[in-house]
Design a protein around this motif. Structure first.
Motif, PDB file in Angstrom:
ATOM      1  N   LEU A  37       5.203  -2.214  -9.198  1.00  0.00           N
ATOM      2  CA  LEU A  37       3.906  -2.466  -8.590  1.00  0.00           C
ATOM      3  C   LEU A  37       3.283  -3.759  -9.105  1.00  0.00           C
ATOM      4  O   LEU A  37       2.699  -4.529  -8.335  1.00  0.00           O
ATOM      5  CB  LEU A  37       2.956  -1.294  -8.876  1.00  0.00           C
ATOM      6  CG  LEU A  37       2.945  -0.161  -7.862  1.00  0.00           C
ATOM      7  CD1 LEU A  37       2.026   0.952  -8.326  1.00  0.00           C
ATOM      8  CD2 LEU A  37       2.526  -0.661  -6.494  1.00  0.00           C
TER       9      LEU A  37
ATOM     10  N   HIS B 225       0.836  -1.202   0.000  1.00  0.00           N
ATOM     11  CA  HIS B 225       0.000   0.000   0.000  1.00  0.00           C
ATOM     12  C   HIS B 225       0.874   1.256   0.000  1.00  0.00           C
ATOM     13  O   HIS B 225       0.549   2.256  -0.678  1.00  0.00           O
ATOM     14  CB  HIS B 225      -0.919  -0.001   1.221  1.00  0.00           C
ATOM     15  CG  HIS B 225      -1.903  -1.138   1.234  1.00  0.00           C
ATOM     16  ND1 HIS B 225      -2.445  -1.657   0.077  1.00  0.00           N
ATOM     17  CD2 HIS B 225      -2.433  -1.864   2.261  1.00  0.00           C
ATOM     18  CE1 HIS B 225      -3.274  -2.649   0.382  1.00  0.00           C
ATOM     19  NE2 HIS B 225      -3.273  -2.793   1.696  1.00  0.00           N
TER      20      HIS B 225
ATOM     21  N   ARG C  79       2.093   6.801  -6.987  1.00  0.00           N
ATOM     22  CA  ARG C  79       1.184   7.855  -7.462  1.00  0.00           C
ATOM     23  C   ARG C  79       1.844   9.231  -7.375  1.00  0.00           C
ATOM     24  O   ARG C  79       1.602  10.104  -8.211  1.00  0.00           O
ATOM     25  CB  ARG C  79      -0.119   7.840  -6.651  1.00  0.00           C
ATOM     26  CG  ARG C  79      -1.035   6.675  -6.999  1.00  0.00           C
ATOM     27  CD  ARG C  79      -2.435   6.888  -6.434  1.00  0.00           C
ATOM     28  NE  ARG C  79      -2.453   6.843  -4.982  1.00  0.00           N
ATOM     29  CZ  ARG C  79      -2.648   5.739  -4.273  1.00  0.00           C
ATOM     30  NH1 ARG C  79      -2.821   4.567  -4.897  1.00  0.00           N
ATOM     31  NH2 ARG C  79      -2.672   5.770  -2.950  1.00  0.00           N
TER      32      ARG C  79
ATOM     33  N   THR D  70       8.049   2.209 -11.993  1.00  0.00           N
ATOM     34  CA  THR D  70       7.213   2.048 -10.809  1.00  0.00           C
ATOM     35  C   THR D  70       5.971   1.220 -11.143  1.00  0.00           C
ATOM     36  O   THR D  70       5.493   0.452 -10.315  1.00  0.00           O
ATOM     37  CB  THR D  70       6.783   3.407 -10.219  1.00  0.00           C
ATOM     38  OG1 THR D  70       6.095   4.158 -11.220  1.00  0.00           O
ATOM     39  CG2 THR D  70       7.974   4.182  -9.726  1.00  0.00           C
ATOM     40  N   THR D  71       5.480   1.365 -12.378  1.00  0.00           N
ATOM     41  CA  THR D  71       4.354   0.537 -12.823  1.00  0.00           C
ATOM     42  C   THR D  71       4.741  -0.935 -12.813  1.00  0.00           C
ATOM     43  O   THR D  71       3.976  -1.795 -12.356  1.00  0.00           O
ATOM     44  CB  THR D  71       3.927   0.948 -14.241  1.00  0.00           C
ATOM     45  OG1 THR D  71       3.489   2.312 -14.229  1.00  0.00           O
ATOM     46  CG2 THR D  71       2.793   0.067 -14.754  1.00  0.00           C
TER      47      THR D  71
ATOM     48  N   GLU E 200       2.232   1.778  -3.473  1.00  0.00           N
ATOM     49  CA  GLU E 200       1.182   2.307  -4.353  1.00  0.00           C
ATOM     50  C   GLU E 200       1.031   3.818  -4.182  1.00  0.00           C
ATOM     51  O   GLU E 200       0.905   4.554  -5.171  1.00  0.00           O
ATOM     52  CB  GLU E 200      -0.138   1.593  -4.062  1.00  0.00           C
ATOM     53  CG  GLU E 200      -0.161   0.148  -4.532  1.00  0.00           C
ATOM     54  CD  GLU E 200      -1.379  -0.613  -4.053  1.00  0.00           C
ATOM     55  OE1 GLU E 200      -1.733  -1.615  -4.697  1.00  0.00           O
ATOM     56  OE2 GLU E 200      -1.982  -0.195  -3.034  1.00  0.00           O
ATOM     57  N   ARG E 201       1.064   4.281  -2.934  1.00  0.00           N
ATOM     58  CA  ARG E 201       0.960   5.724  -2.690  1.00  0.00           C
ATOM     59  C   ARG E 201       2.178   6.463  -3.241  1.00  0.00           C
ATOM     60  O   ARG E 201       2.056   7.525  -3.855  1.00  0.00           O
ATOM     61  CB  ARG E 201       0.816   5.993  -1.185  1.00  0.00           C
ATOM     62  CG  ARG E 201      -0.522   5.525  -0.606  1.00  0.00           C
ATOM     63  CD  ARG E 201      -0.709   6.061   0.805  1.00  0.00           C
ATOM     64  NE  ARG E 201       0.291   5.529   1.723  1.00  0.00           N
ATOM     65  CZ  ARG E 201       0.143   4.417   2.422  1.00  0.00           C
ATOM     66  NH1 ARG E 201      -0.964   3.688   2.296  1.00  0.00           N
ATOM     67  NH2 ARG E 201       1.085   4.007   3.249  1.00  0.00           N
TER      68      ARG E 201
ATOM     69  N   ARG F   6       2.313  -6.702  -6.594  1.00  0.00           N
ATOM     70  CA  ARG F   6       0.926  -7.170  -6.495  1.00  0.00           C
ATOM     71  C   ARG F   6       0.829  -8.659  -6.793  1.00  0.00           C
ATOM     72  O   ARG F   6       0.051  -9.382  -6.157  1.00  0.00           O
ATOM     73  CB  ARG F   6       0.052  -6.372  -7.448  1.00  0.00           C
ATOM     74  CG  ARG F   6      -0.225  -4.949  -6.968  1.00  0.00           C
ATOM     75  CD  ARG F   6      -0.847  -4.107  -8.038  1.00  0.00           C
ATOM     76  NE  ARG F   6      -1.205  -2.773  -7.537  1.00  0.00           N
ATOM     77  CZ  ARG F   6      -1.383  -1.715  -8.317  1.00  0.00           C
ATOM     78  NH1 ARG F   6      -1.241  -1.826  -9.630  1.00  0.00           N
ATOM     79  NH2 ARG F   6      -1.706  -0.546  -7.784  1.00  0.00           N
TER      80      ARG F   6
END
Length: 222
Positions: free
Chosen positions: A98, A80, A87, A94-95, A83-84, A102
């Motif tokens: 993530l 989490h 953003r 970073t994509t 993810e913050r 995940r």
């Protein structure tokens, strides 16, 4: 690694020190030493006061190390946080980080399917290193999934693990009676890093306090 640290300290370039911890953590992760990986990766991240977008790459490795060491709830919390952070600092890598994280945190439900979803995000022009990281994570997590349950390491087995060179440095200063803040100053580390290393030492040796650690070392030497 120790020589590199000493050169940084002598040259007055402490900003490079967190990266040595990151490299140690990534090496431990690759070797299956997940507890060691967690300690080193957390130390590297905690040594940087402000959010450093470059260190987000290491966050995905930390999530994997936490997951594989059985600390699933903490891995989810770190996910989490990543993810913050992603953003706030959106980048292609970073994509990908993530997507890998995940997949790791979903691997207990369907390891193969989770990583297939992550692979679908990758493009042909993405960095080969990121694809290799995903492949290695898939190999480790699918293997764990196929074993049905990642069981905690028995205490007797944990005791047999050898301390790292950095942990030996901390232990030597503990034996001399130095407190955590004094150890941090002596080794040019943050107080948080010393605390993390002591936590790792306690876990490996099966002790619960500084006094217990010293007594254990004295018993082993006698």
């Amino acid at each position: 690694m120790r020589q590199g640290r000493e050169l940084c300290r002598r040259a007055g370039t402490p900003t490079l020190l967190p990266w040595f911890a990151v490299i140690e953590g990534q090496t431990a992760l690759a070797e299956g030493r997940y507890d060691d990986a967690v300690v080193s990766l957390q130390a590297g991240r905690d040594a940087v006061e402000a959010d450093d977008p470059a260190l987000l790459r290491a966050d995905a490795d930390l999530i994997e190390a936490l997951w594989l060491s059985g600390r699933r709830a903490q891995a989810q919390q770190e996910l989490h946080g990543l993810e913050r952070a992603a953003r706030r600092s959106p980048r292609r890598w970073t994509t990908l980080a993530l997507a890998r994280s995940r997949a790791i945190c979903a691997s207990d439900r369907d390891a193969v399917g989770a990583f297939r979803e992550a692979e679908a995000i990758y493009r042909t022009d993405d960095a080969p290193l990121e694809r290799r990281r995903l492949a290695r994570a898939r190999e480790r997590c699918v293997t764990v999934h196929e074993r049905v349950l990642l069981r905690p390491v028995p205490r007797t087995e944990t005791r047999s693990r050898s301390l790292t060179a950095q942990e030996h440095d901390v232990v030597a200063l503990v034996e001399k009676g130095l407190r955590n803040r004094e150890i941090a100053a002596s080794l040019f580390l943050s107080l948080r890093t010393v605390e993390l290393r002591l936590t790792g030492i306690y876990r490996k040796l099966g002790v619960s306090s500084r006094a217990h650690l010293i007594a254990t070392l004295h018993n082993a030497a006698s």
